[in-house]
Motif scaffolding. Structure first.
Motif, PDB file in Angstrom:
ATOM      1  N   TRP A  96       0.829  -1.097  -0.164  1.00 15.00           N
ATOM      2  CA  TRP A  96       0.157  -0.139   0.050  1.00 15.00           C
ATOM      3  C   TRP A  96       0.807   1.277  -0.184  1.00 15.00           C
ATOM      4  N   VAL A  97       0.320   2.369  -0.659  1.00 17.80           N
ATOM      5  CA  VAL A  97       0.924   3.449  -0.376  1.00 17.80           C
ATOM      6  C   VAL A  97       0.233   4.214   0.721  1.00 17.80           C
ATOM      7  N   LEU A  98       0.927   4.728   1.819  1.00 19.28           N
ATOM      8  CA  LEU A  98       0.198   5.162   2.849  1.00 19.28           C
ATOM      9  C   LEU A  98       1.216   6.230   3.670  1.00 19.28           C
ATOM     10  N   LYS A  99       0.539   6.853   4.532  1.00 21.45           N
ATOM     11  CA  LYS A  99       1.370   7.871   5.168  1.00 21.45           C
ATOM     12  C   LYS A  99       2.254   7.219   6.158  1.00 21.45           C
ATOM     13  N   ARG A 100       3.546   7.688   6.336  1.00 19.53           N
ATOM     14  CA  ARG A 100       4.324   7.109   7.162  1.00 19.53           C
ATOM     15  C   ARG A 100       4.230   6.870   8.645  1.00 19.53           C
ATOM     16  N   GLU A 101       3.360   8.090   9.099  1.00 25.24           N
ATOM     17  CA  GLU A 101       3.068   7.807  10.481  1.00 25.24           C
ATOM     18  C   GLU A 101       2.255   6.617  10.848  1.00 25.24           C
ATOM     19  N   LEU A 102       1.551   5.709   9.978  1.00 25.91           N
ATOM     20  CA  LEU A 102       0.764   4.820  10.319  1.00 25.91           C
ATOM     21  C   LEU A 102       1.798   3.727  10.780  1.00 25.91           C
ATOM     22  N   LEU A 103       3.111   3.900  10.521  1.00 25.75           N
ATOM     23  CA  LEU A 103       4.275   2.601  10.893  1.00 25.75           C
ATOM     24  C   LEU A 103       4.640   2.828  12.160  1.00 25.75           C
ATOM     25  N   TRP A 104       4.309   4.129  12.764  1.00 23.11           N
ATOM     26  CA  TRP A 104       4.740   4.532  14.079  1.00 23.11           C
ATOM     27  C   TRP A 104       3.480   3.742  15.183  1.00 23.11           C
ATOM     28  N   ILE A 105       2.498   3.338  14.723  1.00 22.07           N
ATOM     29  CA  ILE A 105       1.654   2.773  15.896  1.00 22.07           C
ATOM     30  C   ILE A 105       2.232   1.524  16.252  1.00 22.07           C
ATOM     31  N   THR A 114       6.235  -4.837   8.001  1.00 22.94           N
ATOM     32  CA  THR A 114       6.808  -6.090   7.352  1.00 22.94           C
ATOM     33  C   THR A 114       6.172  -6.454   5.947  1.00 22.94           C
ATOM     34  N   MET A 115       5.084  -5.754   5.622  1.00 21.00           N
ATOM     35  CA  MET A 115       4.292  -5.955   4.349  1.00 21.00           C
ATOM     36  C   MET A 115       4.821  -5.124   3.115  1.00 21.00           C
ATOM     37  N   SER A 116       5.947  -4.568   3.631  1.00 18.14           N
ATOM     38  CA  SER A 116       6.854  -3.681   2.459  1.00 18.14           C
ATOM     39  C   SER A 116       5.966  -2.636   2.002  1.00 18.14           C
ATOM     40  N   PRO A 117       5.416  -1.616   2.734  1.00 19.35           N
ATOM     41  CA  PRO A 117       4.461  -0.608   2.129  1.00 19.35           C
ATOM     42  C   PRO A 117       5.370   0.427   1.525  1.00 19.35           C
ATOM     43  N   ILE A 118       4.893   1.208   0.792  1.00 15.55           N
ATOM     44  CA  ILE A 118       5.538   2.529   0.419  1.00 15.55           C
ATOM     45  C   ILE A 118       5.120   3.709   1.231  1.00 15.55           C
ATOM     46  N   ALA A 119       5.715   4.005   2.210  1.00 21.57           N
ATOM     47  CA  ALA A 119       5.508   4.944   3.394  1.00 21.57           C
ATOM     48  C   ALA A 119       6.114   6.144   3.023  1.00 21.57           C
ATOM     49  N   ILE A 120       5.199   7.354   2.727  1.00 22.95           N
ATOM     50  CA  ILE A 120       5.522   8.646   2.161  1.00 22.95           C
ATOM     51  C   ILE A 120       5.212   9.736   3.203  1.00 22.95           C
ATOM     52  N   ASP A 121       6.096  10.630   3.188  1.00 17.44           N
ATOM     53  CA  ASP A 121       5.952  11.909   3.742  1.00 17.44           C
ATOM     54  C   ASP A 121       4.986  12.712   3.208  1.00 17.44           C
ATOM     55  N   PHE A 144       4.507  -7.664  -6.592  1.00 15.70           N
ATOM     56  CA  PHE A 144       3.642  -7.054  -5.696  1.00 15.70           C
ATOM     57  C   PHE A 144       2.618  -6.267  -6.594  1.00 15.70           C
ATOM     58  N   TRP A 145       1.321  -6.015  -6.508  1.00 10.26           N
ATOM     59  CA  TRP A 145       0.491  -4.887  -6.857  1.00 10.26           C
ATOM     60  C   TRP A 145       0.525  -4.004  -5.787  1.00 10.26           C
ATOM     61  N   ILE A 146       0.114  -2.676  -6.234  1.00  6.74           N
ATOM     62  CA  ILE A 146       0.127  -1.863  -5.609  1.00  6.74           C
ATOM     63  C   ILE A 146      -1.360  -1.024  -5.114  1.00  6.74           C
ATOM     64  N   VAL A 147      -1.659  -0.735  -3.936  1.00 11.14           N
ATOM     65  CA  VAL A 147      -3.055  -0.072  -3.623  1.00 11.14           C
ATOM     66  C   VAL A 147      -2.944   1.220  -3.103  1.00 11.14           C
ATOM     67  N   VAL A 148      -3.710   1.976  -3.896  1.00 12.55           N
ATOM     68  CA  VAL A 148      -3.605   3.597  -3.678  1.00 12.55           C
ATOM     69  C   VAL A 148      -5.114   3.733  -3.373  1.00 12.55           C
ATOM     70  N   PHE A 149      -5.429   4.702  -2.269  1.00 12.49           N
ATOM     71  CA  PHE A 149      -6.863   5.385  -2.229  1.00 12.49           C
ATOM     72  C   PHE A 149      -6.625   6.646  -2.524  1.00 12.49           C
ATOM     73  N   PRO A 150      -7.138   6.818  -3.732  1.00  6.90           N
ATOM     74  CA  PRO A 150      -7.075   8.251  -4.386  1.00  6.90           C
ATOM     75  C   PRO A 150      -7.609   9.464  -3.588  1.00  6.90           C
ATOM     76  N   GLU A 151      -8.421   9.275  -2.812  1.00  2.00           N
ATOM     77  CA  GLU A 151      -9.059  10.298  -2.002  1.00  2.00           C
ATOM     78  C   GLU A 151      -8.188  10.548  -0.846  1.00  2.00           C
ATOM     79  N   GLY A 152      -7.180   9.661  -0.660  1.00  6.42           N
ATOM     80  CA  GLY A 152      -6.212  10.057   0.444  1.00  6.42           C
ATOM     81  C   GLY A 152      -6.487   9.717   1.791  1.00  6.42           C
TER      82      GLY A 152
END
Length: 255
Positions: A96-105, A114-121, A144-152
């Motif tokens: 998934w493409v996600l905000k990096r803050e989620l990895l801090w939970i 562990t799931m190799s996300p694309i964590a962006i700032d 891998f496929w890549i999941v993006v939620f266009p609405e963010g």
């Protein structure tokens, strides 16, 4: 009262199951990405089974035949936390493409890493775009496929957010299909709600949108139009549906 008890059981199962998988996620970091993904996705399959068992919430998929044979970009509607789990069952292995803050939970973020996300700032758009393209290419090459939620972010059922171009840019520049996905999960699992309601979520998968020399804005406009049209068709089925969608569905039944 029964609804509350069933939801308490669901959350209890989540609390019990998540820490062991999070610890396991740390222990298996030296393993190959695909193997790590396969192991940790066991948490997802377990939680979806537990969700159906405790809360009576299941799902159906329309359009499975539209899923390409090669790794692609998934541009999905985002209404709840449900699709972050269910898309893993519906599509091939994905990141998934996600905000990096989620990895801090704690715990949850460990497993996610562990799931190799694309964590962006999100605060650094230029660097985020560069990272998206570089890591996106690497993830696709790894199968891998890549999941993006266009609405963010999660959007309340019956409403539409602003569709960003990230998914389409990724598909266009890396020359892979973009698969649009509509769903009505928010009508049963409302955003930021403790309660999940029984019923059947509908997921609709559209035909792949191919780059073929098109620009990102054109591709995303097509995806947005298709997704929002399907949203109107499947909306109104759940207890937490938007009043307009409920009225539209009631009118269609009466016609």
């Amino acid at each position: 009262m029964i609804l509350w008890i069933r939801n308490l059981l669901y959350w209890l199962g989540l609390a019990v199951l998540t820490p062991p998988f999070a610890i396991l996620a740390v222990l298996i970091l030296p393993l190959p990405r695909r193997l790590r993904h396969r192991i940790i996705s066991g948490w997802t399959h377990s939680m979806l089974w537990w969700l159906k068992t405790t809360c009576g919430l299941s799902y159906k998929v329309i359009g499975r035949e539209n899923i390409p044979d090669t790794p692609s970009v998934i541009a999905s509607k985002h209404q709840s936390g449900w699709e972050t789990m269910a898309l893993q069952q519906i599509f091939p292995p994905q990141v998934w493409v996600l905000k990096r803050e989620l990895l801090w939970i704690p715990f949850f973020g460990w497993g996610l890493a562990t799931m190799s996300p694309i964590a962006i700032d999100r605060g650094n758009r230029i660097e985020a775009q560069r990272k998206l393209m570089k890591q996106g290419r690497a993830r696709l090459d790894a199968g891998f496929w890549i999941v993006v939620f266009p609405e963010g972010t999660r959007i309340r059922a019956g409403l539409a957010g602003k569709y960003k171009l990230g998914a389409a840019r990724l598909a266009a520049q890396l020359q892979v299909p973009m698969v649009p996905v509509a769903l009505n999960s928010g009508e049963f699992w409302p955003r930021n709600s403790f309660l999940k309601y029984p019923g059947e979520i509908t997921v609709v998968i559209g035909k792949p949108i191919l780059p073929d020399g098109r620009d990102a804005a054109d591709m995303m406009a097509e995806a947005e139009g298709w997704i929002e049209a399907r949203q109107r068709e499947i909306g109104g089925a759940g207890p937490c549906a938007h009043p307009d969608d409920k009225a539209r569905r009631a009118h269609a039944r009466a016609a």
